[in-house]
Enzyme design. Structure first.
Site, PDB file in Angstrom:
ATOM      1  N   GLU A  25     -16.842 -11.612 -10.457  1.00  0.00           N
ATOM      2  CA  GLU A  25     -17.085 -11.267 -11.831  1.00  0.00           C
ATOM      3  C   GLU A  25     -15.679 -11.149 -12.674  1.00  0.00           C
ATOM      4  O   GLU A  25     -14.717 -10.331 -12.064  1.00  0.00           O
ATOM      5  CB  GLU A  25     -17.948  -9.750 -12.124  1.00  0.00           C
ATOM      6  CG  GLU A  25     -18.934  -9.665 -11.635  1.00  0.00           C
ATOM      7  CD  GLU A  25     -19.927  -8.232 -11.988  1.00  0.00           C
ATOM      8  OE1 GLU A  25     -20.985  -8.539 -12.340  1.00  0.00           O
ATOM      9  OE2 GLU A  25     -19.282  -7.316 -11.810  1.00  0.00           O
ATOM     10  N   LYS A  65      -5.057   4.156 -11.154  1.00  0.00           N
ATOM     11  CA  LYS A  65      -5.090   2.601 -11.564  1.00  0.00           C
ATOM     12  C   LYS A  65      -4.142   2.403 -12.670  1.00  0.00           C
ATOM     13  O   LYS A  65      -3.116   1.514 -12.692  1.00  0.00           O
ATOM     14  CB  LYS A  65      -6.313   2.249 -11.684  1.00  0.00           C
ATOM     15  CG  LYS A  65      -7.170   1.943 -10.440  1.00  0.00           C
ATOM     16  CD  LYS A  65      -8.416   1.232 -10.856  1.00  0.00           C
ATOM     17  CE  LYS A  65      -9.654   1.261  -9.731  1.00  0.00           C
ATOM     18  NZ  LYS A  65      -9.386   0.327  -8.650  1.00  0.00           N
ATOM     19  N   HIS A  98     -13.419  -8.930 -10.257  1.00  0.00           N
ATOM     20  CA  HIS A  98     -14.165  -8.041  -9.470  1.00  0.00           C
ATOM     21  C   HIS A  98     -14.757  -8.908  -8.401  1.00  0.00           C
ATOM     22  O   HIS A  98     -15.870  -9.495  -8.637  1.00  0.00           O
ATOM     23  CB  HIS A  98     -15.092  -7.331 -10.294  1.00  0.00           C
ATOM     24  CG  HIS A  98     -16.195  -6.550  -9.602  1.00  0.00           C
ATOM     25  ND1 HIS A  98     -17.557  -5.920  -9.941  1.00  0.00           N
ATOM     26  CD2 HIS A  98     -15.887  -5.749  -8.263  1.00  0.00           C
ATOM     27  CE1 HIS A  98     -17.871  -5.238  -9.011  1.00  0.00           C
ATOM     28  NE2 HIS A  98     -17.072  -5.155  -8.209  1.00  0.00           N
ATOM     29  N   ASP A 125       0.985  -0.978  -0.081  1.00  0.00           N
ATOM     30  CA  ASP A 125       0.150   0.245  -0.045  1.00  0.00           C
ATOM     31  C   ASP A 125       1.056   1.144  -0.205  1.00  0.00           C
ATOM     32  O   ASP A 125       2.000   1.155   0.418  1.00  0.00           O
ATOM     33  CB  ASP A 125      -0.808   0.030   1.252  1.00  0.00           C
ATOM     34  CG  ASP A 125      -2.051   0.917   1.136  1.00  0.00           C
ATOM     35  OD1 ASP A 125      -3.261   0.451   0.971  1.00  0.00           O
ATOM     36  OD2 ASP A 125      -1.851   2.293   1.108  1.00  0.00           O
ATOM     37  N   ASN A 128     -18.013  -7.316  -1.755  1.00  0.00           N
ATOM     38  CA  ASN A 128     -17.648  -7.041  -0.264  1.00  0.00           C
ATOM     39  C   ASN A 128     -18.863  -7.580   0.699  1.00  0.00           C
ATOM     40  O   ASN A 128     -20.024  -7.277   0.343  1.00  0.00           O
ATOM     41  CB  ASN A 128     -17.695  -5.355  -0.129  1.00  0.00           C
ATOM     42  CG  ASN A 128     -17.176  -4.784   1.348  1.00  0.00           C
ATOM     43  OD1 ASN A 128     -16.727  -5.681   1.979  1.00  0.00           O
ATOM     44  ND2 ASN A 128     -17.253  -3.506   1.365  1.00  0.00           N
ATOM     45  N   VAL A 174      -7.631   3.026  -4.825  1.00  0.00           N
ATOM     46  CA  VAL A 174      -8.745   3.902  -4.916  1.00  0.00           C
ATOM     47  C   VAL A 174      -9.221   3.733  -6.350  1.00  0.00           C
ATOM     48  O   VAL A 174      -8.832   3.624  -7.366  1.00  0.00           O
ATOM     49  CB  VAL A 174      -8.516   5.414  -4.571  1.00  0.00           C
ATOM     50  CG1 VAL A 174      -8.224   5.356  -3.318  1.00  0.00           C
ATOM     51  CG2 VAL A 174      -7.126   5.845  -5.225  1.00  0.00           C
ATOM     52  N   GLU A 175     -10.650   4.320  -6.259  1.00  0.00           N
ATOM     53  CA  GLU A 175     -11.529   3.913  -7.563  1.00  0.00           C
ATOM     54  C   GLU A 175     -11.303   5.388  -8.389  1.00  0.00           C
ATOM     55  O   GLU A 175     -12.026   6.248  -8.543  1.00  0.00           O
ATOM     56  CB  GLU A 175     -12.861   3.901  -7.285  1.00  0.00           C
ATOM     57  CG  GLU A 175     -13.846   3.591  -8.462  1.00  0.00           C
ATOM     58  CD  GLU A 175     -13.833   2.155  -9.029  1.00  0.00           C
ATOM     59  OE1 GLU A 175     -12.585   1.543  -8.765  1.00  0.00           O
ATOM     60  OE2 GLU A 175     -14.665   1.726  -9.865  1.00  0.00           O
TER      61      GLU A 175
HETATM   62  P1  NAD Z   1     -10.042   1.532   0.239  1.00  0.00           P
HETATM   63  O1  NAD Z   1     -10.046   2.994   0.241  1.00  0.00           O
HETATM   64  O2  NAD Z   1     -10.354   1.100   1.508  1.00  0.00           O
HETATM   65  O3  NAD Z   1      -8.366   1.013  -0.064  1.00  0.00           O
HETATM   66  C1  NAD Z   1      -7.821   1.543  -1.038  1.00  0.00           C
HETATM   67  C2  NAD Z   1      -6.315   1.481  -0.697  1.00  0.00           C
HETATM   68  O4  NAD Z   1      -5.424   1.788  -1.676  1.00  0.00           O
HETATM   69  C3  NAD Z   1      -5.721   2.466   0.370  1.00  0.00           C
HETATM   70  O5  NAD Z   1      -5.580   1.782   1.379  1.00  0.00           O
HETATM   71  C4  NAD Z   1      -4.859   3.354  -0.233  1.00  0.00           C
HETATM   72  O6  NAD Z   1      -3.920   3.646   0.685  1.00  0.00           O
HETATM   73  C5  NAD Z   1      -4.511   2.581  -1.313  1.00  0.00           C
HETATM   74  N1  NAD Z   1      -3.704   3.258  -2.433  1.00  0.00           N
HETATM   75  C6  NAD Z   1      -4.086   4.430  -3.194  1.00  0.00           C
HETATM   76  N2  NAD Z   1      -3.391   4.562  -4.040  1.00  0.00           N
HETATM   77  C7  NAD Z   1      -2.441   3.634  -4.137  1.00  0.00           C
HETATM   78  C8  NAD Z   1      -1.417   3.280  -4.914  1.00  0.00           C
HETATM   79  N3  NAD Z   1      -0.870   4.203  -6.006  1.00  0.00           N
HETATM   80  N4  NAD Z   1      -0.514   2.350  -4.607  1.00  0.00           N
HETATM   81  C9  NAD Z   1      -0.660   1.496  -3.451  1.00  0.00           C
HETATM   82  N5  NAD Z   1      -1.845   1.643  -2.629  1.00  0.00           N
HETATM   83  C10 NAD Z   1      -2.344   2.761  -2.853  1.00  0.00           C
HETATM   84  O7  NAD Z   1     -10.819   1.273  -1.172  1.00  0.00           O
HETATM   85  P2  NAD Z   1     -11.729  -0.227  -1.218  1.00  0.00           P
HETATM   86  O8  NAD Z   1     -12.892  -0.044  -0.918  1.00  0.00           O
HETATM   87  O9  NAD Z   1     -11.063  -1.160  -0.875  1.00  0.00           O
HETATM   88  O10 NAD Z   1     -11.765  -0.283  -2.951  1.00  0.00           O
HETATM   89  C11 NAD Z   1     -10.478  -0.724  -3.714  1.00  0.00           C
HETATM   90  C12 NAD Z   1     -11.075  -0.915  -5.104  1.00  0.00           C
HETATM   91  O11 NAD Z   1     -12.024  -1.982  -4.951  1.00  0.00           O
HETATM   92  C13 NAD Z   1     -11.575   0.297  -5.899  1.00  0.00           C
HETATM   93  O12 NAD Z   1     -11.383  -0.055  -7.200  1.00  0.00           O
HETATM   94  C14 NAD Z   1     -13.186  -0.229  -5.522  1.00  0.00           C
HETATM   95  O13 NAD Z   1     -14.070   0.287  -6.714  1.00  0.00           O
HETATM   96  C15 NAD Z   1     -13.150  -1.572  -5.584  1.00  0.00           C
HETATM   97  N6  NAD Z   1     -14.337  -2.168  -4.869  1.00  0.00           N
HETATM   98  C16 NAD Z   1     -14.582  -1.819  -3.942  1.00  0.00           C
HETATM   99  C17 NAD Z   1     -15.637  -2.490  -3.144  1.00  0.00           C
HETATM  100  C18 NAD Z   1     -16.315  -1.949  -2.020  1.00  0.00           C
HETATM  101  O14 NAD Z   1     -17.473  -2.380  -1.439  1.00  0.00           O
HETATM  102  N7  NAD Z   1     -15.582  -1.342  -1.258  1.00  0.00           N
HETATM  103  C19 NAD Z   1     -16.485  -3.581  -3.734  1.00  0.00           C
HETATM  104  C20 NAD Z   1     -15.924  -4.153  -4.985  1.00  0.00           C
HETATM  105  C21 NAD Z   1     -14.820  -3.174  -5.746  1.00  0.00           C
END
Ligand code: NAD
Length: 720
Positions: A466, A411, A454, A347, A457, A405-406
């Site tokens: 998916e 990404k 995909h 991270d 959660n 992050v989304e």
């Molecule tokens: P989150 O904010 O909990 O975690 C994201 C993490 O990524 C953070 O710890 C951040 O420090 C880290 N990060 C950011 N930029 C970075 C980089 N350049 N290198 C390394 N680490 C980095 O977010 P999340 O809810 O876990 O979501 C993550 C992904 O999963 C997103 O694409 C989201 O759309 C997808 N997703 C989320 C859910 C949900 O319900 N939360 C469900 C399915 C998919």
């Protein structure tokens, strides 16, 4: 010429017969009509042999004893008269009763899954002995198919292990692993698989010498010993538990409970007759058919490789890198560790990495029986997890999953850095929920190695994954992602790239419609109740709070950009976000979430919400529950027909599987399209007509109209 035999008769010792189940060219043993006919013949042979000390029954399959009855024969029998079903059960019961009355000792030597009809066969034997293999289990999963046991399981089990334990096993449908089966007194052992047969033979000898099995046979013919007070207490507690689990939407567990309470005091013959009658009352009902369909959906998924070309071979994955250790990254890492993969996590924030690693380990070592991670499991998984701060440590990983992050720019940046470092055949995967894979692949030197994987959660509980195929994604990459997801114990559904992929694309119109209803004057409580009465695990408004209003707003914009003609952008969401109503995460959305006290973290009505809503309300209309359900589920169904028209999935069954395991669409309805087939296209079109003034989002699609013209259904004439 008859088919090759499914059961072999041999004599490991001159006076002990052995029946080995080994269905030719099948990975599992199942009890079809022809297998039962073979068993009948063998029992006749064995019964005719004087001086036989015992009969042992085992299986030659690596991890299955007998997996149950033949469900395809069941489906073919749906619709037969009730008496025919009763007679079918009676025949099976008679056959197994004959087994229990053989003049010699009978022993089931159980290695692997012993389920349904297989468990019934085992409980009619004098003794059961189990192997200590992790796949060895005994269970009666009939209620999960909307049925109860039909070959004497509900009669014999309480007489073997007592009524409370039998009620728990049969009404939950949950299996008992080997050790637990021994603890319940259901079997002896456990013994290593290679010693199972010898131990079973020794058991025969001991029983023959002591004669105990004869005395037990007499006892097993008696009603179950139970006082009226115990009986009443069990009835009250078990029915309350069943009601809380089934919400009265799944009738089989309650029917099985009532059956067992009633028949405990009856003679075995009377009890068997009642069992057959109760099974016949459940057989072929809409819930039974729907649940059998869900079984076929999962069974098909287990066999589906995700690609149509037979020559595509998935690559081997042992070491997985996970980028981003937030909610999803830590959950995904946990799932990987749990299933034996080596995991490298990173991270950009060290504190996030440490928190994520801790969550990953706890998730990986979670034991459902104690509802907590266990120390033994933690010790097992911990050595396979590495935490790193530099990408070049990812070099020896075969798969890299980003869960950062989304944000498409972040990404893309991550992937282009990755490309510099990793080997050419390393697969790159994104866990994005909304960003098209093609958009992330565009700047890559090797876009063919990028795939969407995909997860949902929370990762440990949600079985769906998916697998998103971008327009450049290589077939081997898709097949590898599918095989990998299966190793994690998931149901992977391959979906072509596009806004919202499959599940979110179908969920969105449903959730959006809930907002529209709110603005039209429907009460939150009525909308929620309508969805829950349909069988959804929570109402759409509460779901908004769970997802987060800011996330929902962002996703809504993405969908609107893709489908502006039919997506209505509600003014409510931006207003809520602006006023700091973000949902559960900050304690205030449509509901309030008290930070402490009895209702901590649970949705409570917000007395101020009505005032907040008032300026956005367009009118005050009254809707019936049926109308509310039509408004919520018709847009979801129409979107599903568009997904099919665009061939985003390879089979209608993927839609149903995706919704059941991705959003908790009610299994007792068999899936969205299965439900639509039961309603019928003509009725669906009639319902849609009533909502035609709402515009494009309620207009019948070409597919629906074509189906109506040709008299077709989504599933075709009969389930595959
Ligand atoms: P989150 O904010 O909990 O975690 C994201 C993490 O990524 C953070 O710890 C951040 O420090 C880290 N990060 C950011 N930029 C970075 C980089 N350049 N290198 C390394 N680490 C980095 O977010 P999340 O809810 O876990 O979501 C993550 C992904 O999963 C997103 O694409 C989201 O759309 C997808 N997703 C989320 C859910 C949900 O319900 N939360 C469900 C399915 C998919």
């Amino acid at each position: 010429m008859s088919q090759p035999a499914a059961i072999r008769l041999s004599y490991p010792e001159p006076d002990i017969a052995l029946l080995t189940f080994d269905l030719p060219e099948k990975s599992a043993n199942i009890l079809s009509t022809s297998v039962l006919a073979e068993l009948e013949q063998h029992l006749e042979t064995v019964a005719g042999q004087a001086n036989l000390a015992g009969l042992v029954i085992n299986s030659a399959k690596p991890e299955i004893f007998i997996a149950g009855a033949d469900l395809r024969e069941f489906v073919a029998a749906f619709g037969v008269p009730r008496e025919t079903t009763v007679a079918m059960c009676r025949r099976g019961q008679e056959l197994l009763r004959r087994l229990s009355r053989l003049p010699c000792v009978t022993v089931a030597a159980i290695h692997g899954a012993c389920l349904g009809g297989g468990a019934e066969l085992a409980v009619w034997c004098d003794r059961r002995i189990v192997s200590d293999h992790r796949r060895t289990e005994i269970g009666f999963p009939e209620v999960q198919l909307g049925l109860c046991p039909g070959w004497g399981g509900s009669v014999r089990l309480p007489r073997l292990i007592g009524l409370p334990a039998a009620v728990e096993m049969i009404t939950s449908g949950e299996s008992r692993p080997a050790q637990e089966a021994v603890r319940l007194g259901l079997a002896s052992g456990p013994v290593p698989p290679e010693r199972l047969l010898d131990e079973a033979l020794a058991l025969v000898r001991r029983e023959q010498q002591s004669g105990q099995y004869r005395r037990d046979r007499e006892l097993l013919e008696q009603p179950v010993a139970f006082s009226p007070t115990e009986w009443e207490f069990l009835g009250a507690t078990a029915s309350a538990l069943i009601r809380s689990r089934t919400h009265d939407q799944y009738p089989a567990p309650m029917a099985a409970l009532e059956l067992m309470l009633e028949t405990a005091a009856l003679s075995v013959d009377e009890a068997l007759q009642r069992e057959a009658e109760v099974l016949a009352s459940l057989f072929g009902t809409p819930v039974n058919r729907a649940l059998v369909n869900v079984f076929f959906l999962t069974d098909r998924n287990k066999r589906d490789r995700g690609v149509d070309r037979p020559d595509v071979v998935p690559r081997s994955i042992q070491r997985v890198a996970i980028l981003g250790s937030g909610i999803m990254g830590s959950g995904i890492a946990g799932a990987n560790l749990r299933r034996g993969f080596s995991v490298v996590m990173t991270d950009k924030l060290p504190e996030a990495l440490h928190k994520g690693a801790r969550t990953a380990l706890e998730e990986a070592a979670y034991d459902a029986a104690v509802r907590a991670p266990t120390a033994a499991a933690l010790l097992d998984v911990a050595p396979r997890l590495s935490l790193v701060y530099r990408f070049d440590e990812f070099r020896d990983c075969q798969l890299i999953i980003e869960a950062v992050v989304e944000n498409p720019d972040v990404k893309r940046q991550v992937f282009s850095e990755m490309e510099q470092i990793v080997a050419e055949d390393t697969i790159l995967a994104s866990n994005t929920s909304t960003i098209p894979i093609d958009r992330l692949a565009a700047p890559l030197k090797h876009p063919e190695r990028l795939v969407g994987i995909h997860f949902f959660n929370p990762v440990r509980r949600m079985k769906l994954v998916e697998v998103i195929r971008g327009s450049a994604t290589d077939e081997t990459v898709v097949a590898t992602a599918v095989a990998y997801a299966k190793r994690l114990g998931k149901f992977p559904v391959v979906v072509k790239d596009g806004p919202g992929f499959l599940v979110n694309r179908l969920l969105f119109p449903y959730m959006n419609e809930a907002l529209e209803l709110l603005l039209e004057g429907a009460a939150i409580a009525d909308i929620e109740r309508a969805a829950k009465a349909f069988g959804m695990p929570m109402g759409p408004i509460e779901l908004y709070d769970l997802v987060g209003l800011d996330t929902a707003l962002y996703a809504g914009r993405t969908m609107w950009e893709a489908f502006p003609n039919r997506v209505v952008l509600s003014p409510l969401l931006p207003a809520m976000v602006k006023s700091g109503r973000l949902g559960q995460k900050n304690g205030r959305g449509f509901y309030l979430y008290p930070p402490s006290g009895k209702a901590a973290g649970k949705p409570q009505p917000d007395p101020e919400f009505e005032k907040f809503l008032a300026p956005y309300r367009k009118e005050v209309k009254q809707y019936s529950r049926e109308q509310l359900q039509q408004r919520l589920f018709l847009p979801m169904l129409l979107e599903a027909t568009r997904v099919l028209e665009e061939q985003k999935v390879r089979d209608v069954r993927d839609v149903d599987l995706g919704l059941i395991f991705g959003i908790g669409f009610p299994a007792f309805r068999g899936g969205l399209l299965f439900w639509a087939d039961q309603v019928g296209v003509a009725t669906l079109l009639e319902w849609l007509k009533a909502w035609e003034s709402l515009g494009e989002r309620m207009q019948p699609t070409g597919l629906l109209l074509e189906m109506a013209r040709q008299g077709k259904t989504f599933y075709g004439p009969s389930p595959k």
